[in-house]
Design an enzyme around this catalytic site. Structure first.
Site, PDB file in Angstrom:
ATOM      1  N   TYR A  95       0.875  -1.174   0.000  1.00 57.47           N
ATOM      2  CA  TYR A  95       0.000   0.000   0.000  1.00 57.47           C
ATOM      3  C   TYR A  95       0.916   1.229   0.000  1.00 57.47           C
ATOM      4  O   TYR A  95       1.444   1.615   1.039  1.00 57.47           O
ATOM      5  CB  TYR A  95      -0.859  -0.055   1.248  1.00 57.47           C
ATOM      6  CG  TYR A  95      -2.026   0.880   1.337  1.00 57.47           C
ATOM      7  CD1 TYR A  95      -2.254   1.897   0.424  1.00 57.47           C
ATOM      8  CD2 TYR A  95      -2.932   0.747   2.400  1.00 57.47           C
ATOM      9  CE1 TYR A  95      -3.342   2.732   0.549  1.00 57.47           C
ATOM     10  CE2 TYR A  95      -4.020   1.586   2.527  1.00 57.47           C
ATOM     11  CZ  TYR A  95      -4.218   2.579   1.604  1.00 57.47           C
ATOM     12  OH  TYR A  95      -5.295   3.417   1.745  1.00 57.47           O
ATOM     13  N   LYS A  98      -0.610  -1.097  -4.608  1.00 58.39           N
ATOM     14  CA  LYS A  98      -1.592  -0.021  -4.749  1.00 58.39           C
ATOM     15  C   LYS A  98      -0.802   1.275  -4.792  1.00 58.39           C
ATOM     16  O   LYS A  98      -0.203   1.680  -3.799  1.00 58.39           O
ATOM     17  CB  LYS A  98      -2.516  -0.065  -3.535  1.00 58.39           C
ATOM     18  CG  LYS A  98      -3.534   1.042  -3.378  1.00 58.39           C
ATOM     19  CD  LYS A  98      -4.370   0.768  -2.119  1.00 58.39           C
ATOM     20  CE  LYS A  98      -5.520   1.729  -1.931  1.00 58.39           C
ATOM     21  NZ  LYS A  98      -5.092   3.098  -1.617  1.00 58.39           N
TER      22      LYS A  98
END
Lengths: 307, 307
Positions: free
Chosen positions: B135, B163
């Site tokens: 992330y 991400k």
């Protein structure tokens, strides 16, 4: 010396790998601060790893420190937390456990607005009911205080001081003048970022919130005393001799360096809270050299205070 | 659709003011995602307020979601925490509670080095034993992944996706090409920052990690489907009609906006975790107007999928 003036010494909080505070080691570190007669202890600051400790351990640390200091040195406690209710509870815990003052950083995950920080800080200050120092530390909180917001907060009864980072893009002198024009008389303006604090003190800052002071308080007190006397030559001389320590602080972050130093001094076996890693052993010679320089300064500090 | 591909919908996690998860409201929100057949649910992402929830509540949220989804939609769970041991425990909790994959942001207080993030992520990935998506969200974690570090981490078995935030200073297309050259085949590259994600999908991103999708999954799915079909005109048309939503997201942060929208939709009465404040009532007309535009798109989305 009023609270939040002079040398506020920020010790690390020794813990085991599970984040349980080693109160024996903490007391050993505090003994150095008491002996040097620092003006306050800043427990559970960034160096004290407050963000990595749970509520129960933070309370244990405050109880151990308050019990050990026993009023000999004022105790300031960091109570920052991501949630407002958590920070309020920490402030109440700190007061109940014997803190004399609070330090509050607007730690964030979702970036916060000025209004959000105002409401947050006001709620925590009211819950704590103790003199509170704003903790302006954008490198860890990712929130930047405007002068406007500082002025709004400084108008609240409990909020009596600010811990500023070293400024970029203007001089410390200019910054202090601007801030003094916006805060009540007696509001304390202090600095962190040890490598710039000798200068900040000479420019009239009220306090040095010091990482070095948490481990080597004698040398830090000598700088503060010389600055109070207007003895810029002595301030600059000591500051220059700390150059290799400042280089290590800037390169690795002061937290990693003071952990290494505290271990070398046999004050604790604690390592920084993971994910923060101990410094690699390759750095030990540099750290030892920096500490040898400090040792010599500490010897002089001892004789300067008549020991 | 492989995990971490297509639309990953990130719902908010409704809680009371004490941070206790309202599982009924959560299930209502999840029903919308199931009905729209999103490709995965991203529970306890930034929008899901994971940073503001304690371990017990995070576990309750995962259990409620896993029980309710019952395998109909894959469940990805955010397990970020400041301490490595805490993130490891959260990863184990998530797996035990029924998660299909993990999402890990290197949240920080003390700024972290690349090696520290590598060791941290590896430990959490191993503890979790589930496919894990990195992330990369510098606006909340304050850590910037280099391509070098992404490549190192992508070589680990569990780490199968990233991400990404919208790039600054280069195009999404250039970024995807560079990343594809450094990660194994099948490693998923997805984007967040809803206002740039239509473009990211057209440029070949594998996934859209979507805040909008957590509340308005039909419209988000239409964008994903059109992008998969190479129908740039439809993608651009829908994206343009979401312009006022994107403006609100950029101005206020998407979290504050989706809380306001979810309340207006009567999905929950929850407010964001303090210190984050609800949006002021003055913004309601703008939010209603943006939602009216989405309503019309959702109607079209319904007919497009034959309801």
């Amino acid at each position: 010396m009023p609270l939040f003036h002079g040398l506020s010494a920020f010790p690390l909080t020794p813990t085991d790998m599970d984040g349980r505070v080693d109160t024996d080691s903490l007391r050993r570190i505090l003994d150095r601060l008491v002996a040097a007669e620092v003006h306050s202890v800043g427990l559970l600051g960034s160096t004290g790893g407050y963000a990595y400790l749970d509520r129960a351990e933070r309370r244990r640390a405050v109880e151990a420190a308050a019990g050990h200091l026993a009023g000999r040195v004022p105790l300031v406690v960091g109570v920052g937390a991501l949630r407002t209710d958590a920070a309020m509870a920490l402030a109440q815990d700190a007061r109940a456990a014997g803190a004399d003052g609070l330090l509050l950083a607007p730690v964030s995950y979702t970036p916060l607005t000025e209004d959000e920080v105002f409401v947050h800080v006001r709620a925590v200050a009211e819950a704590g009911g103790l003199p509170l120092c704003l903790y302006n530390n954008p490198s860890t909180t990712h929130f930047i205080f405007t002068t406007e917001l500082i002025a709004r907060l400084a108008a609240l009864d409990e909020i009596v001081a600010i811990k500023m980072p070293l400024p970029a893009g203007r001089t410390i002198a200019d910054e202090i003048v601007e801030l003094r024009g916006r805060v009540p008389d007696g509001f304390a303006i202090g600095y962190s970022g040890d490598w710039g604090c000798a200068e900040a003190l000479l420019e009239g800052a009220d306090a040095w919130f010091s990482v070095l002071g948490g481990l080597f308080p004698r040398t830090s007190m000598r700088i503060v005393a010389a600055a109070r006397d207007g003895d810029a030559a002595t301030v600059h001389e000591i500051d220059a001799r700390l150059g290799s320590t400042w280089d290590l602080f800037r390169q690795h972050g002061s937290l990693r360096v003071v952990y290494a130093m505290a271990r070398m001094l046999d004050l604790t076996k604690a390592e920084p809270p993971r994910p923060i890693l101990p410094l690699p052993t390759e750095e030990e010679p540099r750290i030892r050299a920096a500490m040898a320089e400090i040792d010599e300064l500490e010897g002089k500090a001892k004789s300067a205070i008549g020991e």
